[in-house]
Motif scaffolding. Sequence first.
Motif, PDB file in Angstrom:
ATOM      1  N   CYS A  20      84.177  87.112  11.023  1.00  0.00           N
ATOM      2  CA  CYS A  20      84.976  87.413   9.976  1.00  0.00           C
ATOM      3  C   CYS A  20      84.987  88.837   8.972  1.00  0.00           C
ATOM      4  O   CYS A  20      85.939  88.542   8.577  1.00  0.00           O
ATOM      5  CB  CYS A  20      84.987  86.611   8.929  1.00  0.00           C
ATOM      6  SG  CYS A  20      83.379  86.703   8.660  1.00  0.00           S
TER       7      CYS A  20
ATOM      8  N   ARG B 176      80.257 100.205   1.437  1.00  0.00           N
ATOM      9  CA  ARG B 176      81.975 100.452   2.165  1.00  0.00           C
ATOM     10  C   ARG B 176      83.189 100.817   0.898  1.00  0.00           C
ATOM     11  O   ARG B 176      84.281 100.740   1.128  1.00  0.00           O
ATOM     12  CB  ARG B 176      81.788  98.679   2.030  1.00  0.00           C
ATOM     13  CG  ARG B 176      81.637  97.759   1.170  1.00  0.00           C
ATOM     14  CD  ARG B 176      81.636  96.441   1.664  1.00  0.00           C
ATOM     15  NE  ARG B 176      82.755  95.655   1.878  1.00  0.00           N
ATOM     16  CZ  ARG B 176      82.636  94.375   2.107  1.00  0.00           C
ATOM     17  NH1 ARG B 176      81.706  94.240   2.133  1.00  0.00           N
ATOM     18  NH2 ARG B 176      83.697  94.164   1.917  1.00  0.00           N
TER      19      ARG B 176
ATOM     20  N   MET C 174      77.047  83.407   7.292  1.00  0.00           N
ATOM     21  CA  MET C 174      76.731  85.401   7.606  1.00  0.00           C
ATOM     22  C   MET C 174      75.920  85.664   8.338  1.00  0.00           C
ATOM     23  O   MET C 174      74.789  86.074   7.840  1.00  0.00           O
ATOM     24  CB  MET C 174      77.437  85.625   6.402  1.00  0.00           C
ATOM     25  CG  MET C 174      78.288  85.029   5.764  1.00  0.00           C
ATOM     26  SD  MET C 174      79.967  84.801   6.298  1.00  0.00           S
ATOM     27  CE  MET C 174      80.315  87.070   6.501  1.00  0.00           C
TER      28      MET C 174
ATOM     29  N   HIS D  29      87.178  94.921  -1.833  1.00  0.00           N
ATOM     30  CA  HIS D  29      87.228  93.551  -1.823  1.00  0.00           C
ATOM     31  C   HIS D  29      88.577  93.248  -2.692  1.00  0.00           C
ATOM     32  O   HIS D  29      89.468  92.647  -2.358  1.00  0.00           O
ATOM     33  CB  HIS D  29      86.898  92.410  -2.381  1.00  0.00           C
ATOM     34  CG  HIS D  29      85.343  92.483  -1.434  1.00  0.00           C
ATOM     35  ND1 HIS D  29      84.373  92.941  -2.435  1.00  0.00           N
ATOM     36  CD2 HIS D  29      85.203  91.423  -0.374  1.00  0.00           C
ATOM     37  CE1 HIS D  29      83.240  92.129  -0.944  1.00  0.00           C
ATOM     38  NE2 HIS D  29      83.618  91.494  -0.737  1.00  0.00           N
TER      39      HIS D  29
ATOM     40  N   ASP E 282      80.048  94.219   5.736  1.00  0.00           N
ATOM     41  CA  ASP E 282      78.635  94.538   5.008  1.00  0.00           C
ATOM     42  C   ASP E 282      77.867  94.884   6.536  1.00  0.00           C
ATOM     43  O   ASP E 282      77.535  95.781   6.310  1.00  0.00           O
ATOM     44  CB  ASP E 282      78.313  93.386   4.916  1.00  0.00           C
ATOM     45  CG  ASP E 282      78.859  92.930   3.304  1.00  0.00           C
ATOM     46  OD1 ASP E 282      78.558  93.897   2.482  1.00  0.00           O
ATOM     47  OD2 ASP E 282      79.014  92.058   2.872  1.00  0.00           O
TER      48      ASP E 282
ATOM     49  N   SER F 123      81.514  92.282   9.721  1.00  0.00           N
ATOM     50  CA  SER F 123      81.097  93.364   9.368  1.00  0.00           C
ATOM     51  C   SER F 123      80.954  94.499   8.913  1.00  0.00           C
ATOM     52  O   SER F 123      80.555  96.013   9.015  1.00  0.00           O
ATOM     53  CB  SER F 123      82.238  93.801  10.888  1.00  0.00           C
ATOM     54  OG  SER F 123      83.551  93.036  10.709  1.00  0.00           O
TER      55      SER F 123
ATOM     56  N   ARG G 131      73.098  89.688  -5.850  1.00  0.00           N
ATOM     57  CA  ARG G 131      74.574  88.816  -4.628  1.00  0.00           C
ATOM     58  C   ARG G 131      74.646  88.509  -4.548  1.00  0.00           C
ATOM     59  O   ARG G 131      73.617  88.176  -4.206  1.00  0.00           O
ATOM     60  CB  ARG G 131      74.832  89.949  -4.108  1.00  0.00           C
ATOM     61  CG  ARG G 131      76.331  90.482  -3.270  1.00  0.00           C
ATOM     62  CD  ARG G 131      76.720  91.673  -2.534  1.00  0.00           C
ATOM     63  NE  ARG G 131      77.550  90.766  -1.546  1.00  0.00           N
ATOM     64  CZ  ARG G 131      78.383  91.492  -0.932  1.00  0.00           C
ATOM     65  NH1 ARG G 131      77.700  92.494   0.011  1.00  0.00           N
ATOM     66  NH2 ARG G 131      79.360  91.180   0.256  1.00  0.00           N
TER      67      ARG G 131
ATOM     68  N   ARG H 284      82.649  79.237   2.797  1.00  0.00           N
ATOM     69  CA  ARG H 284      81.726  80.381   2.526  1.00  0.00           C
ATOM     70  C   ARG H 284      81.353  80.805   0.924  1.00  0.00           C
ATOM     71  O   ARG H 284      81.904  80.324  -0.223  1.00  0.00           O
ATOM     72  CB  ARG H 284      81.372  82.144   2.376  1.00  0.00           C
ATOM     73  CG  ARG H 284      80.443  82.938   2.314  1.00  0.00           C
ATOM     74  CD  ARG H 284      81.903  84.301   2.686  1.00  0.00           C
ATOM     75  NE  ARG H 284      81.610  84.818   1.632  1.00  0.00           N
ATOM     76  CZ  ARG H 284      82.042  86.055   1.484  1.00  0.00           C
ATOM     77  NH1 ARG H 284      82.248  86.859   2.955  1.00  0.00           N
ATOM     78  NH2 ARG H 284      82.920  86.648   1.112  1.00  0.00           N
TER      79      ARG H 284
ATOM     80  N   ILE I 278      90.551  94.494   0.376  1.00  0.00           N
ATOM     81  CA  ILE I 278      91.038  92.725   1.367  1.00  0.00           C
ATOM     82  C   ILE I 278      92.101  91.562   0.765  1.00  0.00           C
ATOM     83  O   ILE I 278      93.031  90.925   1.187  1.00  0.00           O
ATOM     84  CB  ILE I 278      89.905  92.464   1.762  1.00  0.00           C
ATOM     85  CG1 ILE I 278      88.733  93.476   2.868  1.00  0.00           C
ATOM     86  CG2 ILE I 278      89.711  90.746   2.316  1.00  0.00           C
ATOM     87  CD1 ILE I 278      87.356  93.136   2.639  1.00  0.00           C
TER      88      ILE I 278
ATOM     89  N   ASP J  80      80.196  84.494  -2.795  1.00  0.00           N
ATOM     90  CA  ASP J  80      79.589  85.746  -2.827  1.00  0.00           C
ATOM     91  C   ASP J  80      80.036  86.630  -4.018  1.00  0.00           C
ATOM     92  O   ASP J  80      80.584  87.514  -3.938  1.00  0.00           O
ATOM     93  CB  ASP J  80      79.870  86.363  -1.459  1.00  0.00           C
ATOM     94  CG  ASP J  80      79.291  87.496  -1.142  1.00  0.00           C
ATOM     95  OD1 ASP J  80      78.789  88.219  -1.778  1.00  0.00           O
ATOM     96  OD2 ASP J  80      80.178  88.341  -0.038  1.00  0.00           O
TER      97      ASP J  80
HETATM   98  C1  PEP Z   1      82.137  91.186   5.902  1.00  0.00           C
HETATM   99  O1  PEP Z   1      80.985  91.307   5.162  1.00  0.00           O
HETATM  100  O2  PEP Z   1      82.187  91.782   7.266  1.00  0.00           O
HETATM  101  C2  PEP Z   1      82.591  89.904   5.029  1.00  0.00           C
HETATM  102  C3  PEP Z   1      83.913  89.196   5.921  1.00  0.00           C
HETATM  103  O3  PEP Z   1      82.330  89.790   3.987  1.00  0.00           O
HETATM  104  P1  PEP Z   1      82.819  90.087   2.183  1.00  0.00           P
HETATM  105  O4  PEP Z   1      83.944  91.377   2.787  1.00  0.00           O
HETATM  106  O5  PEP Z   1      83.370  89.009   1.773  1.00  0.00           O
HETATM  107  O6  PEP Z   1      81.464  90.827   1.708  1.00  0.00           O
END
Ligand code: PEP
Length: 590
Positions: A513, A476, A440, A198, A466, A464, A369, A342, A201, A345
């Motif tokens: 997303c 991840r 999601m 994260h 997760d 995608s 989570r 959302r 991201i 999370d």
């Molecule tokens: C995902 O899991 O693809 C997603 C968009 O949520 P995050 O990356 O915040 O877990």
Amino acid sequence: MDDQGKEERILKGIPASPGVAHGPAFLFLKKELEIPSYQVPEDRREEEISRFEAAIVETRKQINTIRSEIEEKLGEDEAQIFDAHQLVLEDRALLDETEKEVLTSGYNIEHCYHKVANRYIQAFSNIDDDYIKERVADIKDVSRRLLHNLLGQIILSLTGLIDPVVIVSEDLTPSDTANIDTEKVFGIVTDQGSRTSHAVIMARSIKVPAVVGLHNITEQVKPGDMLIVDGYDGVVIINPSESSLFRYGKIRHERENIEKRFSSVLDFPSITQDNVSLDILLNVEGTEPEHVYQNSGATGVGLFRTEALFLKNEIFPTEEEQFRAYKRVVQMQPENAPVIIRTLDLGGDKNPVGGKFGYAEANPFMGFRAIRFCLEEPDVFKVQLRAILRASAYGNIHLMLPMIVSAEEVYSAKRMIRECCDELDAKGLAYNREIKIGTMIETPAAAAIADILAQECDFFSIGSNDMIQYLLAVDRVNDRIAHLYNPYHPAVIRTLRHVITIARNAGIPVGICGEVAGDPVYAALLFGMGATSISVTAAMVPEIKYLIRTMSFRDAQNLAADVCSLVNPDEIEARMKRFYDNRMRDVLTL
Ligand code: PEP
Ligand code: MG
């Protein structure tokens, strides 16, 4: 060699956020400090105390700077924590004891200060009182800062950066990234991390070039070293030579030209040559500056990750604060543009500063989570739900639930949403009674029961990031197995196609997303499979739109049919690469 005679070194890691950066290294280290311990001759002990005084002055200055920055960014209340830090720093008892320790024991100042501060920490740690616990945290923070200054090392906060730098760290947490001032950070390089952690991201969303998974860059870089960060190819150059600087100057220039070409379509619709459109939406954290939303070329927000609001401070944002943040994003969109918010999370790699929940889980991504936390903490969840509902009076907000694995979770969340509506009605507060509620699809369980979930949901958005980790059993954020995190694995392709088909058959919109949607050719594949939208970071909108506009929908469908018939990940990747190269050749050979 660079112009100061320092040897050039080239390291290869994982390209995490595109762009080329060049700047001085800022070591942001979290490892335990190694405190030297040695005897100082009697006639040099006063010098130790002078070093101590100088470090106190430096530390005081740093704390003041951070205080002013926090006050400006977050307000007076948040800034007051640094007043407590100043009090600890100036605490007479602690200072006097340290000086006495130097004079009597004859040890160096670092050893003595560390010893005395630890004595305080130990003594206070045994007292079960919230106020005292906070003071212990203050002493730890201040003593680390002071010791860093004594040792000539780099301070430990990203909030107080003064000049722009490249951050070098073992790893960044999302809370670290949430505190980054984009104007002060040229780039980010880390030992650990992966493309979908994260913190990475978030780096992409604030358009900071990043390379992660470099294993030991923190050991190779020294304060004052210059770095080039190549976020396209995952290369970091320490103390670049003249020729590397020249080469990267050229690369930067070429990329700018390519990006200019992509940006030329920004104001046009995302539509194929045969007039089929794909909605391109934005992934945001809510903390981006206005221009990110306003000139993005996207038609709305497809994923507003609300966690950043909760990661910055130890105290969760109030309903009013959240309401303002959600309303701000809606109001920055054109009228009626969708904004998918959302719900929280937290968990996994997103833990609030101060370890508020004390998650010490062996498998945090499979732990307490997202919706699991929210359903067990209605007081936190309902504050957020009310804030989202209230903001829905100002635009086309959709509400989305993360990490769903069962229909029962959706029922429970909807029950709480109804309770919140009743509470708002009782207070006479406005909200959109027709607000769309979706989920999601980011767990294999949700994909398997997509038909059941579709009956309860107004829309799907496939996560995608997760989904890949759970489908392939690949953490991840673990750089050791990053090569196994393969979006071209047929299990991933088949699951995406399955969910998209189910949603289409149920007549509900389905977007993607996760990060794969930000890869232009993957976006084309999803489009060909029938996705109604993709949601990506602002930086990726121009290139995806450019590609969509160069092709026909039939091309995308053929790509999807081919890819779905292949069974080998390398062949799938090669097929997709060919698709991209054929259509983008002109731009890439500018
Ligand atoms: C995902 O899991 O693809 C997603 C968009 O949520 P995050 O990356 O915040 O877990
Ligand atoms: Mg997710």
